[in-house]
Write a protein that holds these residues in place. Structure first.
Motif, mmCIF file in Angstrom:
data_model
loop_
_atom_site.group_PDB
_atom_site.id
_atom_site.type_symbol
_atom_site.label_atom_id
_atom_site.label_comp_id
_atom_site.label_asym_id
_atom_site.label_seq_id
_atom_site.Cartn_x
_atom_site.Cartn_y
_atom_site.Cartn_z
ATOM 1 N N LEU A 53 0.843 -1.195 0.000
ATOM 2 C CA LEU A 53 0.000 0.000 0.000
ATOM 3 C C LEU A 53 0.872 1.237 0.000
ATOM 4 C CD1 LEU A 53 -2.372 -1.055 2.941
ATOM 5 C CD2 LEU A 53 -2.814 -1.343 0.501
ATOM 6 N N GLY A 54 0.614 2.154 -0.905
ATOM 7 C CA GLY A 54 1.321 3.424 -0.878
ATOM 8 C C GLY A 54 1.846 3.845 -2.234
ATOM 9 N N VAL A 78 -10.971 -0.707 4.732
ATOM 10 C CA VAL A 78 -9.883 0.118 5.279
ATOM 11 C C VAL A 78 -8.876 0.470 4.187
ATOM 12 C CG1 VAL A 78 -8.332 -1.716 6.111
ATOM 13 C CG2 VAL A 78 -8.393 0.491 7.283
ATOM 14 N N THR A 79 -8.654 -0.432 3.240
ATOM 15 C CA THR A 79 -7.751 -0.111 2.131
ATOM 16 C C THR A 79 -8.335 1.036 1.311
ATOM 17 O OG1 THR A 79 -6.869 -2.356 2.022
ATOM 18 C CG2 THR A 79 -6.639 -1.016 0.049
ATOM 19 N N GLY A 80 -9.627 0.990 1.046
ATOM 20 C CA GLY A 80 -10.274 2.085 0.319
ATOM 21 C C GLY A 80 -10.166 3.402 1.061
ATOM 22 N N LEU A 81 -10.361 3.362 2.369
ATOM 23 C CA LEU A 81 -10.237 4.575 3.178
ATOM 24 C C LEU A 81 -8.812 5.109 3.126
ATOM 25 C CD1 LEU A 81 -11.292 6.635 5.239
ATOM 26 C CD2 LEU A 81 -10.760 4.970 7.034
ATOM 27 N N ILE A 82 -7.840 4.226 3.323
ATOM 28 C CA ILE A 82 -6.431 4.634 3.309
ATOM 29 C C ILE A 82 -6.042 5.229 1.962
ATOM 30 C CG2 ILE A 82 -4.062 3.725 3.342
ATOM 31 C CD1 ILE A 82 -5.089 1.711 5.474
ATOM 32 N N ILE A 95 -4.555 5.020 9.860
ATOM 33 C CA ILE A 95 -3.585 4.167 10.546
ATOM 34 C C ILE A 95 -2.354 5.024 10.843
ATOM 35 C CG2 ILE A 95 -4.421 2.037 9.476
ATOM 36 C CD1 ILE A 95 -1.974 2.130 7.621
ATOM 37 N N PRO A 96 -1.534 4.632 11.816
ATOM 38 C CA PRO A 96 -0.389 5.460 12.190
ATOM 39 C C PRO A 96 0.620 5.694 11.060
ATOM 40 C CG PRO A 96 -0.801 3.816 13.878
ATOM 41 C CD PRO A 96 -1.701 3.496 12.729
ATOM 42 N N SER A 97 0.855 4.673 10.219
ATOM 43 C CA SER A 97 1.874 4.807 9.184
ATOM 44 C C SER A 97 1.672 3.754 8.096
ATOM 45 C CB SER A 97 3.265 4.629 9.797
ATOM 46 O OG SER A 97 4.260 4.567 8.799
ATOM 47 N N LEU A 98 2.002 4.134 6.867
ATOM 48 C CA LEU A 98 1.992 3.173 5.764
ATOM 49 C C LEU A 98 3.340 2.477 5.611
ATOM 50 C CD1 LEU A 98 0.032 4.828 2.810
ATOM 51 C CD2 LEU A 98 -0.561 2.790 4.092
ATOM 52 N N ASP A 99 4.337 2.880 6.391
ATOM 53 C CA ASP A 99 5.694 2.334 6.232
ATOM 54 C C ASP A 99 5.757 0.804 6.189
ATOM 55 O OD1 ASP A 99 6.615 4.903 6.049
ATOM 56 O OD2 ASP A 99 7.499 4.943 8.063
ATOM 57 N N PRO A 100 5.065 0.083 7.074
ATOM 58 C CA PRO A 100 5.167 -1.379 7.009
ATOM 59 C C PRO A 100 4.621 -1.973 5.706
ATOM 60 C CG PRO A 100 4.192 -0.687 9.085
ATOM 61 C CD PRO A 100 4.261 0.521 8.212
ATOM 62 N N PHE A 101 3.805 -1.205 4.997
ATOM 63 C CA PHE A 101 3.161 -1.694 3.785
ATOM 64 C C PHE A 101 3.761 -1.097 2.510
ATOM 65 C CE2 PHE A 101 0.045 -1.328 7.268
ATOM 66 C CZ PHE A 101 -0.205 -2.669 7.463
ATOM 67 N N SER A 102 4.769 -0.271 2.640
ATOM 68 C CA SER A 102 5.324 0.481 1.521
ATOM 69 C C SER A 102 5.867 -0.402 0.408
ATOM 70 C CB SER A 102 6.446 1.385 2.020
ATOM 71 O OG SER A 102 7.095 2.006 0.921
ATOM 72 N N PRO A 103 5.617 -0.020 -0.851
ATOM 73 C CA PRO A 103 6.224 -0.748 -1.974
ATOM 74 C C PRO A 103 7.750 -0.689 -1.921
ATOM 75 C CG PRO A 103 4.561 0.814 -2.755
ATOM 76 C CD PRO A 103 4.731 1.043 -1.297
ATOM 77 N N ALA A 104 8.308 0.289 -1.235
ATOM 78 C CA ALA A 104 9.764 0.446 -1.161
ATOM 79 C C ALA A 104 10.446 -0.754 -0.513
ATOM 80 C CB ALA A 104 10.124 1.713 -0.384
ATOM 81 N N ARG A 105 9.726 -1.521 0.281
ATOM 82 C CA ARG A 105 10.367 -2.642 0.972
ATOM 83 C C ARG A 105 10.835 -3.725 0.017
ATOM 84 N NH1 ARG A 105 4.698 -3.699 1.824
ATOM 85 N NH2 ARG A 105 4.214 -5.925 1.894
#
Length: 127
Positions: A53-54, A78-82, A95-105
């Motif tokens: 996500l992101g 929730v994905t639609g909301l985000i 949510i607090p952060s998208l970092d755990p879901f980032s495509p960058a990982r």
């Protein structure tokens, strides 16, 4: 691994039986009936089992929202909301952060190119 040919994907008989039993419990009219068609498919799932996500790093207009595995229907609201927050506001608050879901990982750093490499190998335009 990945399937080269989707027609090779076959339904697992024990999973089909479990789905039929579950559905029969919810839909009495289906009791005692076998499915007309049994199908299987690949579920979109990232290697770490988290959705992607992101915004794709290095872009300003490429946004990802995929890889929910079997939880896609439950995660859809929730994905639609985000995603709506991200697209409309440029940030998320649901949510607090998208970092755990980032495509960058899953992205590798680009190798240095051209004169910036600093090694003996000459690459790029030569004068």
């Amino acid at each position: 691994g990945d399937l080269q040919d989707a027609t090779m994907m076959k339904a697992n008989p024990s999973r089909v039986a479990a789905a039929v039993a579950s559905f029969s419990g919810m839909a009495p009219f289906a009791r005692g009936q076998a499915p007309a068609v049994e199908q299987a498919c690949m579920r979109p799932c990232a290697p770490d089992a988290l959705p992607v996500l992101g915004v794709v790093p290095g872009t300003s207009n490429v946004v990802c929202a995929y890889g929910h595995n079997c939880w896609g229907i439950l995660w859809a609201p929730v994905t639609g909301l985000i995603m709506s927050e991200l697209l409309a506001d440029g940030k998320v608050s649901a949510i607090p952060s998208l970092d755990p879901f980032s495509p960058a990982r899953f992205m590798r750093r680009a190798a240095k190119r051209g004169r910036a490499r600093g090694d003996a190998e000459r690459v790029g335009e030569q004068w």
